[in-house]
Design an enzyme around this catalytic site. Structure first.
Site, short mmCIF file in Angstrom:
data_model
loop_
_atom_site.label_atom_id
_atom_site.label_comp_id
_atom_site.label_asym_id
_atom_site.label_seq_id
_atom_site.Cartn_x
_atom_site.Cartn_y
_atom_site.Cartn_z
N CYS A 158 -105.74 -48.34 25.99
CA CYS A 158 -105.93 -49.30 27.08
C CYS A 158 -107.24 -50.07 26.91
CB CYS A 158 -105.90 -48.59 28.42
SG CYS A 158 -107.04 -47.20 28.54
N GLU A 166 -104.86 -47.14 36.62
CA GLU A 166 -105.50 -47.65 35.40
C GLU A 166 -104.40 -48.26 34.57
OE1 GLU A 166 -106.20 -48.27 32.02
OE2 GLU A 166 -106.91 -46.27 31.51
#
Length: 463
Positions: free
Chosen positions: A265, A231
């Site tokens: 993120c 990720e």
């Protein structure tokens, strides 16, 4: 000589805590004991695993009064928001524990006379979790609890900026009486992490971090044929249609842009607004942004803390300066935020207009409190701009029209498509990305598929 890690607090720039990295013997013992412990653990029932994992969650929550200020000192999040991370930690952990019996149940195809056929989900072995500092409990729990529930052992390598989080996990599992060897918290250098991956003694790596570091993880795993969940961040867009609830969109997108000082993120990093409502949207967005209180995260009045380091803040300052040199306009006066001192980790939120995709601030991940807002003529232009990125973690569409959101969502290259929401992980849905945002999935039933392997049983009992 063993390397030493110094955790420099963004609050005041001083050393908050220091620890020594694990040595070769500690790493070897952890790998060996994990391999031995998982052989016993995978034979335990799901209810037994669930009881121990649930106990660990409760032990972690009991530490909240110590954890909240620790987080502020380690990575700068205001104390008023610390309990929210622990609530999210518990929500995700409890959900993944609850769905484990269903997610790990055998898959049985249609019956065939004389045969017993099914597919079992078996644990992979030892899972290495490499967790980041920005949401240190939330990101780590995405893998740790389901990995253990699936029958794996876990080795946690937490970011050095939040090294106390790894110690909290270890203490919670110790208090819950998790069997020895099943969970290890190791403080590792980048080189040591790469060596563990390359050793072939872990069967899955789940990493959250930068694209560059993700490439290093893949390079270390070359030829080992192990699972790799990556990720790697995003440049998440929002599109506000003309029919959006303006007040709701503004309030949500300001929060989605600046919560955690933009260090998420899945933070909103670029916004496209229908030109018919663009002036009103920008006016209200700026007015709400000016209400932030930038300051010491240990003070309850603070709503915007420092970035994780002066270097991180300077990167965002550089993006802003470059955009201004290319014709952008800044709508926030940093002078209105006295704590914003050049060269420090404290940075005022910034709203930029007259931006375009030539500018780094609209292309490259900022990971800080800056947002660019562009007007668009309609759906087609908005979707084209949303997809004009190397990243694809999440995206949001703000509209009252559900059918339109679904139709447009089908055209957006993203791992998660939101309508009238952003910057949130639902544990019932897979957390995943496309393009440079990574690969693999955590959370939901699909998250369990990445922590197990399929084993087919084809049994002929009539001959």
């Amino acid at each position: 000589m063993t390397a030493k890690i110094e955790l420099i607090s963004p609050v005041d720039g001083r050393v908050y805590v220091e620890r020594e990295c694990a040595d070769t013997l500690q790493i070897e013992r952890a790998l060996a004991s994990a391999q031995a412990a998982r052989q016993i653990w995978q034979r335990q029932s799901l209810s037994e695993r669930a009881a121990l994992c649930s106990a660990a969650v409760e032990r972690m929550l009991s530490m909240q009064d110590e954890i909240v200020p620790e987080l502020a000192w380690q990575m700068g999040r205001p104390v008023r928001y610390g309990p929210g991370e622990l609530r999210g930690f518990a929500e995700r952990a409890r959900y993944m524990i609850a769905i484990a019996p269903q997610a790990l149940a055998a898959v049985e195809p249609e019956p065939v006379a004389g045969f017993r056929r099914y597919i079992r989900r078996e644990p992979l072995g030892t899972v290495l979790v490499v967790a980041p500092w920005n949401y240190p409990y939330l990101t780590a729990v995405n893998t740790i609890i389901p990995a253990l529930m699936a029958g794996n052992a876990v080795i946690l390598k937490h970011a050095s900026q939040t090294l106390l989080v790894g110690e909290r996990f270890a203490e919670a599992f110790r208090q819950a009486k998790l069997p020895d060897g099943l969970f290890h918290n190791l403080l590792l250098s980048h080189g040591q992490t790469a060596d563990i991956i390359a050793s072939g003694r872990v069967q899955q790596v789940n990493f959250t971090g930068s694209v560059e570091a993700g490439r290093a993880m893949e390079a270390a795993a070359t030829g080992r044929f192990i699972g790799m969940g990556l990720e790697l961040g995003g440049k998440d867009p929002a599109y506000v249609r003309a029919d959006a609830d303006l007040e709701h969109a503004v309030e949500s997108l300001v929060d989605g842009s600046f919560f955690n000082s933009g260090q998420s993120c899945c933070a909103i990093e670029r916004i496209y607004v229908d030109q018919r409502i663009y002036p009103a949207f920008v006016e209200r967005f700026v007015a709400l942004t000016r209400q932030y209180v930038l300051g010491n995260p240990l003070e309850e009045a603070t709503t915007l803390g420092p970035l994780v380091s002066p270097g991180a803040a300077d990167f965002v300052r550089g993006q802003i300066a470059a955009a201004l040199a290319q014709g952008a306009r800044a709508l926030i006066d940093p002078g209105d935020f006295p704590a914003d001192v050049p060269g420090s980790a404290y940075l005022a939120p910034q709203v930029l207009v007259d931006v375009d995709h030539r500018m780094s601030v609209m292309r490259d991940e900022s990971f800080g409190p800056v947002i660019g807002i562009m007007p668009v003529a309609g759906d087609d232009q908005a979707i084209g701009l949303m997809n004009d990125s190397e990243f694809g973690l999440s995206a949001s569409i703000w509209t009252r029209d559900l059918a339109a959101a679904e139709r447009l969502g089908n055209e957006v290259a993203t791992g998660t498509l939101f309508m009238n929401r952003c910057d949130y992980l639902d544990p019932a849905l897979a957390w995943t990305g496309v393009k440079h945002s990574g690969r693999g999935a955590t959370l939901s039933r699909l998250g369990y598929e990445h922590l197990t392997r399929a084993k087919s049983f084809h049994l002929r009992h009539e001959v």
